[in-house]
Design a protein around this motif. Structure first.
Motif, mmCIF file in Angstrom:
data_model
loop_
_atom_site.group_PDB
_atom_site.id
_atom_site.type_symbol
_atom_site.label_atom_id
_atom_site.label_comp_id
_atom_site.label_asym_id
_atom_site.label_seq_id
_atom_site.Cartn_x
_atom_site.Cartn_y
_atom_site.Cartn_z
ATOM 1 N N TRP A 179 0.860 -1.186 0.000
ATOM 2 C CA TRP A 179 0.000 0.000 0.000
ATOM 3 C C TRP A 179 0.895 1.233 0.000
ATOM 4 O O TRP A 179 1.880 1.299 0.756
ATOM 5 C CB TRP A 179 -0.904 0.022 1.228
ATOM 6 C CG TRP A 179 -2.067 -0.908 1.166
ATOM 7 C CD1 TRP A 179 -2.160 -2.144 1.731
ATOM 8 C CD2 TRP A 179 -3.313 -0.673 0.499
ATOM 9 N NE1 TRP A 179 -3.387 -2.700 1.454
ATOM 10 C CE2 TRP A 179 -4.122 -1.813 0.705
ATOM 11 C CE3 TRP A 179 -3.845 0.389 -0.246
ATOM 12 C CZ2 TRP A 179 -5.412 -1.931 0.185
ATOM 13 C CZ3 TRP A 179 -5.112 0.275 -0.757
ATOM 14 C CH2 TRP A 179 -5.900 -0.872 -0.537
ATOM 15 N N VAL A 227 3.066 5.049 10.275
ATOM 16 C CA VAL A 227 1.811 4.332 10.484
ATOM 17 C C VAL A 227 1.967 3.125 11.411
ATOM 18 O O VAL A 227 0.976 2.481 11.757
ATOM 19 C CB VAL A 227 1.198 3.864 9.140
ATOM 20 C CG1 VAL A 227 1.065 5.044 8.180
ATOM 21 C CG2 VAL A 227 2.009 2.741 8.509
ATOM 22 N N ARG A 255 0.586 5.783 -0.573
ATOM 23 C CA ARG A 255 -0.365 6.883 -0.547
ATOM 24 C C ARG A 255 0.289 8.131 -1.138
ATOM 25 O O ARG A 255 1.514 8.259 -1.140
ATOM 26 C CB ARG A 255 -0.862 7.156 0.875
ATOM 27 C CG ARG A 255 0.203 7.627 1.843
ATOM 28 C CD ARG A 255 -0.369 7.696 3.257
ATOM 29 N NE ARG A 255 0.615 8.196 4.223
ATOM 30 C CZ ARG A 255 0.407 8.239 5.530
ATOM 31 N NH1 ARG A 255 -0.752 7.812 6.041
ATOM 32 N NH2 ARG A 255 1.334 8.712 6.337
ATOM 33 N N VAL A 260 3.538 2.807 2.470
ATOM 34 C CA VAL A 260 2.781 2.697 3.717
ATOM 35 C C VAL A 260 3.014 1.342 4.383
ATOM 36 O O VAL A 260 3.392 1.267 5.547
ATOM 37 C CB VAL A 260 1.269 2.895 3.466
ATOM 38 C CG1 VAL A 260 0.478 2.652 4.752
ATOM 39 C CG2 VAL A 260 0.993 4.289 2.918
ATOM 40 N N TYR A 280 -4.975 6.419 -1.567
ATOM 41 C CA TYR A 280 -4.279 5.184 -1.222
ATOM 42 C C TYR A 280 -4.310 4.228 -2.404
ATOM 43 O O TYR A 280 -5.367 3.957 -2.975
ATOM 44 C CB TYR A 280 -4.922 4.540 0.002
ATOM 45 C CG TYR A 280 -4.529 5.238 1.277
ATOM 46 C CD1 TYR A 280 -5.028 6.503 1.586
ATOM 47 C CD2 TYR A 280 -3.624 4.652 2.166
ATOM 48 C CE1 TYR A 280 -4.637 7.164 2.748
ATOM 49 C CE2 TYR A 280 -3.238 5.302 3.334
ATOM 50 C CZ TYR A 280 -3.746 6.556 3.610
ATOM 51 O OH TYR A 280 -3.362 7.212 4.760
ATOM 52 N N TYR A 289 6.101 -1.838 7.770
ATOM 53 C CA TYR A 289 5.324 -0.616 7.796
ATOM 54 C C TYR A 289 6.222 0.613 7.773
ATOM 55 O O TYR A 289 7.355 0.582 8.295
ATOM 56 C CB TYR A 289 4.464 -0.558 9.067
ATOM 57 C CG TYR A 289 3.449 -1.663 9.166
ATOM 58 C CD1 TYR A 289 3.758 -2.868 9.780
ATOM 59 C CD2 TYR A 289 2.179 -1.495 8.626
ATOM 60 C CE1 TYR A 289 2.820 -3.891 9.856
ATOM 61 C CE2 TYR A 289 1.227 -2.505 8.703
ATOM 62 C CZ TYR A 289 1.559 -3.694 9.326
ATOM 63 O OH TYR A 289 0.627 -4.707 9.404
ATOM 64 N N MET A 336 -6.920 0.805 9.109
ATOM 65 C CA MET A 336 -6.322 2.046 9.578
ATOM 66 C C MET A 336 -7.060 2.509 10.826
ATOM 67 O O MET A 336 -8.265 2.789 10.770
ATOM 68 C CB MET A 336 -6.391 3.113 8.478
ATOM 69 C CG MET A 336 -5.701 2.681 7.194
ATOM 70 S SD MET A 336 -5.752 3.937 5.897
ATOM 71 C CE MET A 336 -7.477 3.840 5.431
ATOM 72 N N ASP A 393 -3.012 11.640 7.538
ATOM 73 C CA ASP A 393 -3.193 10.392 6.795
ATOM 74 C C ASP A 393 -4.047 10.602 5.541
ATOM 75 O O ASP A 393 -4.203 9.681 4.730
ATOM 76 C CB ASP A 393 -3.854 9.326 7.666
ATOM 77 C CG ASP A 393 -2.979 8.889 8.832
ATOM 78 O OD1 ASP A 393 -3.516 8.731 9.939
ATOM 79 O OD2 ASP A 393 -1.763 8.706 8.620
#
Length: 129
Positions: free
Chosen positions: A36, A64, A38, A48, A94, A60, A83, A90
């Motif tokens: 992931w 996050v 963003r 992410v 995404y 990670y 999340m 944030d």
């Protein structure tokens, strides 16, 4: 080849939770490591989280860690990003991404944009203060 479609984005208040999903086409989903990323306007797309093809390993971004959880269901060809404790920072689009090959090399987990071969179209997450 794999096609990726994100869903689940939306508007949430700070401190709230949201889960975004990424559905993949094709019969080889379990061969792909899934990430992931963003992006906010005017900034680079940033890493992410990533999960290995088997689901046994994750990594990670520091920003996050402890708040987001990546998971996958290979039977459903889907990867998730849960999340929690969301913050206004944030807020972003995404994207999920897929890569074949190694998950880690010489202790380095692949987290760069160029390390990933396939991308979804993105889903907007907005966190209000």
């Amino acid at each position: 080849q794999v096609q990726l479609v994100e869903s689940g984005g939306g508007l949430v208040q700070a401190g709230g939770s949201l889960r975004v999903s990424c559905a993949a086409s094709g019969r080889t989903f379990s061969s792909y490591h899934m990430g992931w990323f963003r992006q906010v306007p005017g900034k680079e797309r940033e890493f992410v989280a990533v999960i290995s093809a088997s689901g046994s390993s994750t990594k990670y971004a520091d920003s996050v860690k402890g708040r987001f959880t990546i998971s996958r269901d290979n039977a459903k060809n889907t990867v998730y990003l849960q999340m929690n404790s969301l913050k206004p920072e944030d807020t972003a689009v995404y994207y999920c991404a897929a890569r074949l090959g190694a998950f880690v090399r010489f202790g380095y987990v692949y987290t760069g944009r160029s390390d990933y071969d396939y991308w979804g179209q993105g889903t907007q997450v907005t966190v209000s203060s």
